[in-house]
Design a protein around this motif. Structure first.
Motif, short mmCIF file in Angstrom:
data_model
loop_
_atom_site.label_atom_id
_atom_site.label_comp_id
_atom_site.label_asym_id
_atom_site.label_seq_id
_atom_site.Cartn_x
_atom_site.Cartn_y
_atom_site.Cartn_z
N VAL A 15 -5.81 -7.98 0.23
CA VAL A 15 -4.81 -7.49 -0.71
C VAL A 15 -5.05 -6.01 -0.98
N MET A 16 -6.31 -5.68 -1.23
CA MET A 16 -6.63 -4.27 -1.54
C MET A 16 -6.33 -3.37 -0.34
N LEU A 17 -6.61 -3.87 0.85
CA LEU A 17 -6.33 -3.08 2.04
C LEU A 17 -4.83 -2.80 2.16
N ALA A 18 -4.03 -3.83 1.88
CA ALA A 18 -2.58 -3.66 1.95
C ALA A 18 -2.11 -2.65 0.92
N VAL A 19 -2.70 -2.72 -0.28
CA VAL A 19 -2.30 -1.79 -1.33
C VAL A 19 -2.71 -0.37 -0.96
N ALA A 20 -3.91 -0.25 -0.42
CA ALA A 20 -4.37 1.07 0.00
C ALA A 20 -3.43 1.65 1.04
N PHE A 21 -2.95 0.78 1.90
CA PHE A 21 -2.02 1.24 2.92
C PHE A 21 -0.73 1.75 2.30
N LEU A 22 -0.25 1.02 1.31
CA LEU A 22 0.96 1.46 0.60
C LEU A 22 0.73 2.82 -0.05
N ALA A 23 -0.41 2.92 -0.74
CA ALA A 23 -0.71 4.16 -1.44
C ALA A 23 -0.81 5.31 -0.45
N PHE A 24 -1.42 5.02 0.67
CA PHE A 24 -1.58 6.05 1.68
C PHE A 24 -0.22 6.48 2.23
N SER A 25 0.63 5.48 2.51
CA SER A 25 1.96 5.80 3.03
C SER A 25 2.71 6.67 2.04
N LEU A 26 2.56 6.34 0.78
CA LEU A 26 3.21 7.11 -0.27
C LEU A 26 2.74 8.56 -0.21
N PHE A 27 1.44 8.66 -0.13
CA PHE A 27 0.79 9.95 -0.12
C PHE A 27 1.21 10.77 1.10
#
Lengths: 324, 557
Positions: A15-27
């Protein structure tokens, strides 16, 4: 039991990995970080150099790995707006939001659970019907309206409580708390009530519905037929069984309270993470938004983990089966 | 000791008052087991609830006297009534799975109950609880007492329930269908225990049941109820051997007999709900005869093994799988009825589901009509066996889609299998089929909830027939129904079998019903075949010890 925890931890990791990916994509993909950081007069060469220095020309997967690596090591990057490290900004705001959320949750539980039990035991009584009606109104009004009404009533008309801000905080080794001074409490009450009303209604109705169902169950009927005193019947047999599903929802709610305290924090100018998030949106401060996302998700994951543990602690059927 | 005179219980509702129990009188002496028997809606449970003072609101006792010893139960204050519950009157409920608090150990529940009624220390209460559990047949009670309810099997759990009802030494215990949820072997042990307690401890029992076999086995007195009124009452042997009231006679006649096979059941004339079948529905019959239904098939299953994944208990061990069926082989000859019997958990329903293609076997082969029958995952949606094998399920309340009209429910197999493309013809055919199974054709526009259990099961039969099946599986088709309704459904199935020569697999835990229905019998125990033989031979001289045990434990008339 250990197996269950490990399984949950593994799930949380993904779950955290997926969220990190979202945050990264945002960034990485919402807007161009370089043009956010530089002015109009920066030359193309300088931009290219900056891009190179920041590693924005590296392959996508490397960038993501670096991003998550930094996150894990506690390096959250710098805010576009204030140039401060995001980690510090969040750390400064976190106590305010957590204290607000916790207190709101406590209000909702301390009032909601007894009210739920009461309305379940006397479903047709006048008091029960009144409580249900009032809370129905409470849940139908948007949070900010409740906040404004409370400000008007207690802050402006009666002038009992401050209407905004967080005062009287005491610094306990990096954690500023409102719980130690009278002023701190005074400024906490209104926002916490505002935030807690919706949770209170939800908790109460959930407890009520569950409890009424449990009271109709065979084991309660059997316990009644054995003459188990009503006090034990209601508060030991029925309540424990009621709480099993209620705990899940309350856990999720707490995550929600912290995550969605944005509205309340802006109404009361409460210096928490919600307000920080709002400011970041206004200034397109993407690093802060990304980290906010990760922190909230982390919080949800922790709360869920705790709920799962509690579940096992309460319900013997979920423990590993012993030889029967 | 318990004296009930002219008890009337009413339930007020928006449409006026409903009288659930009217002018019922009965007496129960110490050490006596008094049976209350009747079909659903007879008011049996309501009488029990009225005696213990736990009528579901808004129901209330409108009239009558309820006296226990020298205490007038009706004149008690709510607190005094609650103090009597457990101390003098106790109750045993139907389903041991749901009647114990899952979150408390049985020790806590026992001690709490004792301490609610007497001034007893926790350790003394624990000692008595252990003694009681031992007496009731729970071995190692001192260790087992700290277990939670889910750690006991169904029969053991019902013993715990009985221990809970007994631990305060009540004078009267109301047992509401205490064995209905249990297997015959367990049922027989629990009934023996109740008889023993009545004899040794002189406890009076009111035994509420729909099962006349149970009444015959252990009660001293019986009261036959119907629609809240007493039809007949008296000593059990007298009432069962020479019933005076026509209803009792009809009720007894509709109970399937274990000791002989009848061609047809007598159905109490007053409970027959519709015109007798078979005179109507000629069109449906012609349609069925025109298809391949009358061309029955034989089925052979060979070495079928089914394993279900078990629960993982450790990180380092693989989850142990549970073997539901272990190398089961069975042959059903064309046009015959195979009865499949066994206790719960023996794998009866799993085998039915494997044949229907709902459960994937891990091993084994099946042939239908000489051709290989692919197992679930390999059996495509278009496979002919999806149509030719049809199933009638146990619970008619959940096997019909509540949001579909009967016409839609029945029409589905017709268009799904491409049997009839014309909507008007489909509708006519559905109406004719309804007539054939003994329902009014206007049922076609109604919803399932507008019908009783027996009517719904007729609809389920009609639905299965509309697929023009060649092999029909009935999985406990009558166990959710009252005996008189059961008799009608069994008659219907017999008639259909006679007329169309369907091959059938008849799954049931009720041996008496199986005897009436089947040509051959297969007995399953823990997923393995114990015995297969001709039905009559099986019932007169069972070969396997397990079959003999099953037969001897079944309550008979």
């Amino acid at each position: 039991m250990v197996y269950l925890i490990l399984k949950r931890l593994l799930q949380s990791f993904f779950v955290m990995l997926a969220v990190a990916f979202l945050a990264f994509s945002l960034f990485r993909f919402v807007g161009d970080p370089v043009s956010q950081m530089t002015g109009v007069e920066t030359s193309v060469e300088d931009r290219e150099r900056l891009r190179d220095e920041l590693g924005l020309n590296d392959p996508f997967i490397f960038q993501f790995a670096r991003f998550t690596g930094d996150l894990v090591q506690g390096d959250f990057g710098f805010s576009y707006r204030t140039r401060e490290p995001v980690g510090e900004m969040i750390a400064k705001r976190l106590p305010a939001t957590l204290e607000l959320g916790t207190f709101a949750l406590v209000i909702s539980l301390v009032v909601g659970i007894p009210a739920g039990i009461y309305t379940a035991l006397r479903p047709r009584g006048f008091v029960s019907q009144s409580i249900l009606l009032v809370t129905l109104v409470g849940v139908s009004i948007p949070t900010f309206v409740i906040g404004i009404i409370l400000i008007f009533l207690f802050g402006v008309q009666l002038a009992w409580l401050p209407t905004f801000g967080r005062n009287g905080t005491v610094d306990l080794g990096g954690w500023s708390t409102s719980f130690l001074t009278l002023d701190g409490w005074r400024s906490l009450i209104l926002p916490a009530m505002t935030l807690g009303v919706y949770q209170l209604t939800l908790t109460m109705r959930l407890v009520r519905a569950q409890m009424m169902e449990v009271l109709r169950s065979d084991y309660i009927r059997f316990a009644t037929a054995r003459g188990v005193p009503y006090r034990q019947l209601y508060f030991k047999h029925a309540l424990a069984n009621t709480m099993v599903p209620v705990i899940t929802i309350i856990g999720l709610q707490f995550g929600g309270v912290v995550a969605f305290s944005i509205v309340t924090e802006s109404v009361f100018q409460w210096p928490g993470m919600g307000l920080l998030f709002l400011e970041s949106i206004r200034f397109v401060d993407i690093p802060v938004m990304g980290v906010y996302l990760v922190v909230i998700a982390f919080f949800f994951v922790i709360v869920n983990l705790v709920v799962d543990m509690l579940y096992v602690a309460i319900d013997p059927r979920l423990r590993v089966k012993e030889a029967a | 000791m318990l004296d009930v005179q002219d008890l009337t219980v009413k339930f007020p509702s928006r449409h006026g008052e409903f009288t659930a129990v009217q002018d019922v009188s009965l007496r129960v002496a110490p050490g006596e087991i008094h049976g209350l028997v009747g079909e659903s809606g007879a008011g049996k449970s309501t009488i029990g609830a009225a005696v213990i003072g736990l009528l579901q609101p808004p129901g209330y006792v409108a009239n009558g006297r309820l006296v226990l010893g020298d205490t007038d139960l009706r004149s008690l204050t709510p607190d005094a009534a609650h103090a009597i519950r457990g101390a003098r009157i106790s109750m045993i409920f139907q389903d041991p799975q749901t009647s114990l608090n899952p979150l408390m150990t049985i020790e806590d529940q026992l001690i709490e109950t004792m301490q609610a009624h007497e001034d007893i220390t926790t350790s003394a209460a624990r000692a008595r609880a252990i003694e009681l559990l031992e007496e009731i047949g729970i071995r190692n009670a001192a260790d087992r007492i700290t277990a939670y309810p889910h750690q006991f099997s169904g029969g053991m759990r019902q013993r715990v329930v009985i221990a809970l009802a007994l631990c305060t030494n009540p004078e009267l215990i109301i047992a509401d269908e205490p064995t209905t949820a249990l297997d015959v072997a367990v049922q027989s042990k629990v009934l023996d225990l109740i008889r023993e307690l009545a004899d040794n401890r002189k406890i009076a029992f009111i035994l509420i049941t729909h099962d006349i076999g149970v009444i015959k086995q252990i009660t001293d007195q019986v009261t036959v109820l119907r629609g809240g009124r007493v039809m007949e009452a008296g000593p059990t042997p007298q009432v069962l051997d020479s019933p005076q009231h026509p209803y009792t006679q009809a009720l007894l006649a509709s109970v399937p007999r274990l000791d002989r096979k009848l061609d047809r059941f007598l159905v109490p004339s007053e409970v027959e709900e519709a015109a007798p079948p078979l005179v109507a529905g000629v069109d449906a019959e012609k349609w069925l005869l025109a298809g391949d239904t009358t061309n029955p098939v034989d089925l052979e299953v060979k070495d079928i093994t089914v394993k279900f994944a078990g629960q993982r208990t450790s990180l380092f061990r693989r989850a142990e799988s549970f073997t539901a069926l272990n190398s089961v082989s069975m042959q059903v000859a064309e046009g015959t009825v195979m009865g499949l019997v066994g206790e719960s958990g023996s794998g009866k329903s799993t085998l039915a589901k494997v044949i229907t293609g709902l459960v994937q076997p891990s091993n084994g082969t099946m042939t239908l009509d000489g051709a290989p029958l692919p197992p679930a995952r390999q059996r495509g949606r278009q496979d002919a066996a999806r149509r030719t094998i049809q199933m009638i399920f146990q619970d008619p309340y959940s096997s019909l889609n509540a949001r579909h009209r009967i016409g839609a429910v029945l029409g589905e197999p017709l268009w799904l299998y491409g049997l009839e493309d014309d909507a008007a013809k489909r509708r006519a055919l559905c109406a004719a089929m309804l007539e054939m199974v003994g329902m009014e054709p206007d049922a076609i526009d109604k919803y399932p909830h507008q019908f009783s259990g027996g009517q719904r099961q007729r609809i389920a039969v009609a639905r299965a027939l509309l697929a023009r099946p060649r092999f029909l599986i009935c999985d406990e088709p009558t166990s959710a129904l009252d005996v008189s309704i059961q008799a009608q459904i069994l008659n219907l199935l017999k008639d259909l079998q006679d007329r169309f020569g369907l091959t059938m697999l008849f799954v049931s835990h009720n041996l008496a019903v199986v005897r009436q229905m089947s040509d051959r019998v297969t007995v399953l125990q823990r997923g393995e075949v114990v015995e297969t033989s001709e039905s009559e031979a099986f019932f007169t001289a069972p070969a396997a010890p397990y079959s003999r045990e099953l037969l001897s434990l079944t309550p008979t008339l």
